[in-house]
Design a protein around this motif. Structure first.
Motif, PDB file in Angstrom:
ATOM      1  N   GLN A   1      57.482 -70.576  34.645  1.00 46.22           N
ATOM      2  CA  GLN A   1      57.419 -69.440  35.363  1.00 46.22           C
ATOM      3  C   GLN A   1      55.961 -69.227  36.157  1.00 46.22           C
ATOM      4  O   GLN A   1      56.030 -68.697  37.250  1.00 46.22           O
ATOM      5  CB  GLN A   1      57.375 -68.114  34.350  1.00 46.22           C
ATOM      6  CG  GLN A   1      57.215 -66.828  34.801  1.00 46.22           C
ATOM      7  CD  GLN A   1      58.610 -66.388  35.448  1.00 46.22           C
ATOM      8  OE1 GLN A   1      59.586 -66.812  35.406  1.00 46.22           O
ATOM      9  NE2 GLN A   1      58.076 -65.550  36.830  1.00 46.22           N
TER      10      GLN A   1
ATOM     11  N   ILE B   1      50.542 -61.531  31.977  1.00 49.14           N
ATOM     12  CA  ILE B   1      50.875 -61.255  30.531  1.00 49.14           C
ATOM     13  C   ILE B   1      50.672 -59.837  30.398  1.00 49.14           C
ATOM     14  O   ILE B   1      51.592 -59.118  29.828  1.00 49.14           O
ATOM     15  CB  ILE B   1      49.925 -62.188  29.516  1.00 49.14           C
ATOM     16  CG1 ILE B   1      50.570 -63.527  29.423  1.00 49.14           C
ATOM     17  CG2 ILE B   1      50.142 -61.522  28.039  1.00 49.14           C
ATOM     18  CD1 ILE B   1      49.545 -64.470  28.730  1.00 49.14           C
TER      19      ILE B   1
ATOM     20  N   ASP C   1      57.695 -70.538  23.397  1.00 47.32           N
ATOM     21  CA  ASP C   1      57.952 -69.831  24.803  1.00 47.32           C
ATOM     22  C   ASP C   1      56.739 -70.373  25.906  1.00 47.32           C
ATOM     23  O   ASP C   1      56.691 -70.102  27.224  1.00 47.32           O
ATOM     24  CB  ASP C   1      57.387 -68.369  24.642  1.00 47.32           C
ATOM     25  CG  ASP C   1      58.612 -67.613  24.068  1.00 47.32           C
ATOM     26  OD1 ASP C   1      59.784 -68.071  23.858  1.00 47.32           O
ATOM     27  OD2 ASP C   1      58.219 -66.644  23.221  1.00 47.32           O
TER      28      ASP C   1
ATOM     29  N   ILE D   1      51.219 -66.098  22.589  1.00 51.23           N
ATOM     30  CA  ILE D   1      52.598 -66.624  23.026  1.00 51.23           C
ATOM     31  C   ILE D   1      52.971 -67.879  21.838  1.00 51.23           C
ATOM     32  O   ILE D   1      52.239 -68.435  21.713  1.00 51.23           O
ATOM     33  CB  ILE D   1      52.417 -67.648  24.484  1.00 51.23           C
ATOM     34  CG1 ILE D   1      51.653 -66.761  25.705  1.00 51.23           C
ATOM     35  CG2 ILE D   1      53.665 -68.249  25.055  1.00 51.23           C
ATOM     36  CD1 ILE D   1      52.473 -65.595  26.186  1.00 51.23           C
TER      37      ILE D   1
ATOM     38  N   LEU E   1      57.099 -70.267  30.000  1.00 51.62           N
ATOM     39  CA  LEU E   1      55.984 -69.560  30.659  1.00 51.62           C
ATOM     40  C   LEU E   1      55.307 -70.239  31.649  1.00 51.62           C
ATOM     41  O   LEU E   1      55.112 -69.836  32.755  1.00 51.62           O
ATOM     42  CB  LEU E   1      55.103 -68.888  29.498  1.00 51.62           C
ATOM     43  CG  LEU E   1      54.020 -68.103  30.219  1.00 51.62           C
ATOM     44  CD1 LEU E   1      54.530 -66.871  31.093  1.00 51.62           C
ATOM     45  CD2 LEU E   1      53.011 -67.458  29.068  1.00 51.62           C
TER      46      LEU E   1
END
Length: 145
Positions: free
Chosen positions: A100, A139, A93, A89, A97
């Protein structure tokens, strides 16, 4: 000694700053922010009128302002992503993430007692491992590897 109380919006700003870093999921809860900042302001004013020092007044207000905000799911998710997925990652990000993953991993968080001692418990390590696995699966499912 100059006893000057902080600007009335100080407590709301202080809480918003803290929430933006560790509890972004609460940042748009205006009722929570308003209620907490008003309670903190009232406690500060009361302690001030009772003749307590500015530092003591601030301590009392902050204890109310940050009550029950001792463990951050977001902070743990951010830590897991940084520690376990930094090769996968991009730095830019990580925060999106982690946001999220707050909703994606909500079921993983159920069943844990998030108190002020949680980070020192064995449950913390178990949760860390569970979150690592859940993020890894997410992922892979979303093709980020």
């Amino acid at each position: 000694m100059n006893k000057q109380k902080p600007d009335l919006s100080y407590f709301a700003l202080r809480l918003k700053e803290f929430l933006s870093v560790s509890f972004p999921e609460k940042l748009n809860d205006f009722k929570f922010i308003t209620m907490r900042s008003q309670l903190a302001e009232s406690a500060y004013e009361y302690a001030f009128k009772e003749g307590h020092s500015i530092s003591y007044c601030a301590e009392i207000a902050e204890s109310i302002l940050f009550e029950e905000l001792t463990f951050s799911k977001f902070d743990l998710l951010f830590k897991v992503i940084c520690s376990e997925f930094s090769l996968v990652i991009d730095d830019d990000d990580i925060q999106p993430l982690a946001l999220q993953m707050l909703s994606e991993c909500e079921s993983v968080f159920t069943g844990y007692d998030f108190n002020e001692y949680f980070e020192d418990s064995s449950d913390y390590d178990v949760l860390y491992t569970e979150l690592t696995g859940s993020i890894q699966i997410w992922i892979e499912e979303h093709g980020l590897q």
